[in-house]
Design a protein around this motif. Structure first.
Motif, PDB file in Angstrom:
ATOM      1  N   SER A  63       0.842  -1.196   0.000  1.00  0.00           N
ATOM      2  CA  SER A  63       0.000   0.000   0.000  1.00  0.00           C
ATOM      3  C   SER A  63       0.875   1.243   0.000  1.00  0.00           C
ATOM      4  O   SER A  63       2.087   1.165   0.171  1.00  0.00           O
ATOM      5  CB  SER A  63      -0.929   0.005   1.216  1.00  0.00           C
ATOM      6  OG  SER A  63      -0.168   0.009   2.403  1.00  0.00           O
ATOM      7  N   SER A  65       1.811   5.249  -1.810  1.00  0.00           N
ATOM      8  CA  SER A  65       1.925   5.849  -3.134  1.00  0.00           C
ATOM      9  C   SER A  65       3.354   6.304  -3.385  1.00  0.00           C
ATOM     10  O   SER A  65       4.052   6.734  -2.459  1.00  0.00           O
ATOM     11  CB  SER A  65       0.963   7.032  -3.274  1.00  0.00           C
ATOM     12  OG  SER A  65       1.293   8.043  -2.347  1.00  0.00           O
ATOM     13  N   THR A  67       5.985   8.139  -6.732  1.00  0.00           N
ATOM     14  CA  THR A  67       6.045   8.773  -8.047  1.00  0.00           C
ATOM     15  C   THR A  67       7.378   8.421  -8.699  1.00  0.00           C
ATOM     16  O   THR A  67       8.423   8.431  -8.049  1.00  0.00           O
ATOM     17  CB  THR A  67       5.920  10.299  -7.924  1.00  0.00           C
ATOM     18  OG1 THR A  67       4.688  10.612  -7.260  1.00  0.00           O
ATOM     19  CG2 THR A  67       5.922  10.948  -9.299  1.00  0.00           C
ATOM     20  N   MET A  86      -0.260  -2.832  -9.470  1.00  0.00           N
ATOM     21  CA  MET A  86      -1.417  -2.230  -8.795  1.00  0.00           C
ATOM     22  C   MET A  86      -2.656  -3.111  -8.891  1.00  0.00           C
ATOM     23  O   MET A  86      -3.498  -3.099  -7.997  1.00  0.00           O
ATOM     24  CB  MET A  86      -1.695  -0.837  -9.363  1.00  0.00           C
ATOM     25  CG  MET A  86      -0.658   0.203  -8.947  1.00  0.00           C
ATOM     26  SD  MET A  86      -1.095   1.916  -9.423  1.00  0.00           S
ATOM     27  CE  MET A  86      -0.830   1.841 -11.188  1.00  0.00           C
ATOM     28  N   ASP A  93      -0.512   2.926  -5.094  1.00  0.00           N
ATOM     29  CA  ASP A  93      -0.705   3.905  -6.167  1.00  0.00           C
ATOM     30  C   ASP A  93       0.681   4.302  -6.691  1.00  0.00           C
ATOM     31  O   ASP A  93       1.499   4.848  -5.947  1.00  0.00           O
ATOM     32  CB  ASP A  93      -1.437   5.141  -5.633  1.00  0.00           C
ATOM     33  CG  ASP A  93      -1.606   6.199  -6.720  1.00  0.00           C
ATOM     34  OD1 ASP A  93      -1.772   5.829  -7.894  1.00  0.00           O
ATOM     35  OD2 ASP A  93      -1.531   7.398  -6.386  1.00  0.00           O
ATOM     36  N   ILE A  94       0.965   3.985  -7.958  1.00  0.00           N
ATOM     37  CA  ILE A  94       2.273   4.275  -8.556  1.00  0.00           C
ATOM     38  C   ILE A  94       2.060   5.143  -9.787  1.00  0.00           C
ATOM     39  O   ILE A  94       1.440   4.714 -10.759  1.00  0.00           O
ATOM     40  CB  ILE A  94       3.007   2.971  -8.940  1.00  0.00           C
ATOM     41  CG1 ILE A  94       3.213   2.086  -7.709  1.00  0.00           C
ATOM     42  CG2 ILE A  94       4.350   3.287  -9.589  1.00  0.00           C
ATOM     43  CD1 ILE A  94       3.808   0.728  -8.013  1.00  0.00           C
ATOM     44  N   GLN A  95       2.573   6.368  -9.726  1.00  0.00           N
ATOM     45  CA  GLN A  95       2.468   7.296 -10.849  1.00  0.00           C
ATOM     46  C   GLN A  95       3.773   7.253 -11.642  1.00  0.00           C
ATOM     47  O   GLN A  95       4.860   7.421 -11.077  1.00  0.00           O
ATOM     48  CB  GLN A  95       2.229   8.723 -10.345  1.00  0.00           C
ATOM     49  CG  GLN A  95       0.946   8.891  -9.563  1.00  0.00           C
ATOM     50  CD  GLN A  95      -0.293   8.650 -10.420  1.00  0.00           C
ATOM     51  OE1 GLN A  95      -0.342   9.055 -11.581  1.00  0.00           O
ATOM     52  NE2 GLN A  95      -1.285   7.977  -9.859  1.00  0.00           N
TER      53      GLN A  95
END
Length: 322
Positions: A63, A65, A67, A86, A93-95
């Motif tokens: 869990s 996030s 970037t 994901m 959350d992976i940007q």
């Protein structure tokens, strides 16, 4: 009579010593045996604990996030891996952003992203504190010249490639192709793809002025839509017939030729972290190095596992056999 008593007493004494010695040996063996059992029990308990821990961690869903930014050559791979990750870990959350290797290295060293992707070693970029970054070589990618299919050529010598990109040759007819003017499509100076192509495709020659685009996707689109255009792309972008991947000096741009070191233009796909990776960044990097990705997603996306390379390179560009 006295002599007989003495002999009897001596025999009794010897028998008693023998019995005591036997008892001592037995107790020692029992103690050693008990000690060994205790050790085994401790080992079993430890192994059981690790096994339980592993099971627990494998069942836990990642869990948080993070970037990621940098190399556009790496973007298809990292984006696909992030999407897959994901789907298996809905709380993560992976940007994933592109921007070029220089951007990835700058942003990870400044701490504005968690992972900075790069086609080049951090040591090759001016102003990057390479000693503060940790290099994770996720994969290898080959690169080559990409031309519009209408130029009529799919093989070029390295010497002619340099003449094309330095502006000495301006029409494809000079190389036996169609009578079409050459349009150069370059990447900006911050691009790792450009640095790799210039170093190993042009032997350090500086490309002449032409169209300059920030992303490999745009380079591919322009080359495919512009008569006589030539640019350079990672193998992972040659997914259809809209652009032609050029052989160089008769060597086809294939994974096998990159692995053997025969094809000259290739680069490691580096994922850098500032210091050792932690938390979700570490979990995702471990996932990138897992068999699931290395033997599945990598070849599907047009990349090569580092472990399959028969040659290696250092930050100075020196290539040696493994």
């Amino acid at each position: 009579m006295k002599k007989t008593k003495l002999l009897s007493f001596a025999a009794l004494l010897i028998l008693l010593i023998g019995i005591l010695a036997a008892c001592g040996s037995s107790n020692g063996e029992e103690q050693e045996s008990n000690g060994s059992n205790e050790t085994d029990q401790e080992t079993d308990a430890s192994q059981g604990s690790e096994s339980e821990s592993d099971e627990g961690s494998s069942e836990e869903s990642a869990s948080g996030s993070i970037t990621i930014s940098g190399s556009s050559a790496m973007q298809p791979l990292v984006a696909a891996a992030a999407e897959q990750f994901m789907s298996e870990n809905p709380e993560a959350d992976i940007q994933v952003n592109a921007g070029g290797s220089g951007t990835g290295l700058s942003e990870v060293s400044e701490g504005t992203v968690d992972i900075g992707n790069s086609d080049v070693f951090a040591e090759e970029k001016d102003g990057i504190p390479a000693d503060e970054l940790v290099d994770h070589k996720v994969a290898v990618v080959g690169m080559t010249a990409a031309v519009n299919p209408g130029v009529g050529i799919d093989d070029i010598s390295k010497e002619d490639l340099k003449k094309v990109f330095t502006g000495e040759i301006t029409n494809w007819s000079e190389l036996g192709g169609e009578d079409v003017d050459i349009t150069l499509v370059n990447r900006p100076d911050s691009s790792g793809t450009r640095a790799t192509f210039v170093n190993f495709g042009l032997d350090g020659e500086t490309p002449a002025e032409g169209v300059t685009e920030d992303s490999s996707n745009t380079v591919k689109q322009i080359v495919s839509e512009t008569e006589g255009a030539i640019g350079y792309l990672a193998f992972s972008y040659f997914t259809d017939d809209s652009v032609t991947a050029m052989a160089i000096d008769g060597v086809e741009p294939t994974d096998e030729n990159v692995q053997s070191g025969e094809f000259p233009i290739w680069a490691y796909q580096h994922s850098y972290t500032k210091g050792e990776a932690e938390g979700l960044a570490k979990t995702f990097l471990d996932y990138l190095m897992s068999d699931e990705v290395q033997t599945g997603l990598l070849p599907e996306q047009g990349y090569i596992a580092s472990t399959k390379m028969q040659v290696e390179r250092d930050a100075e560009g020196n290539q040696t056999d493994k």
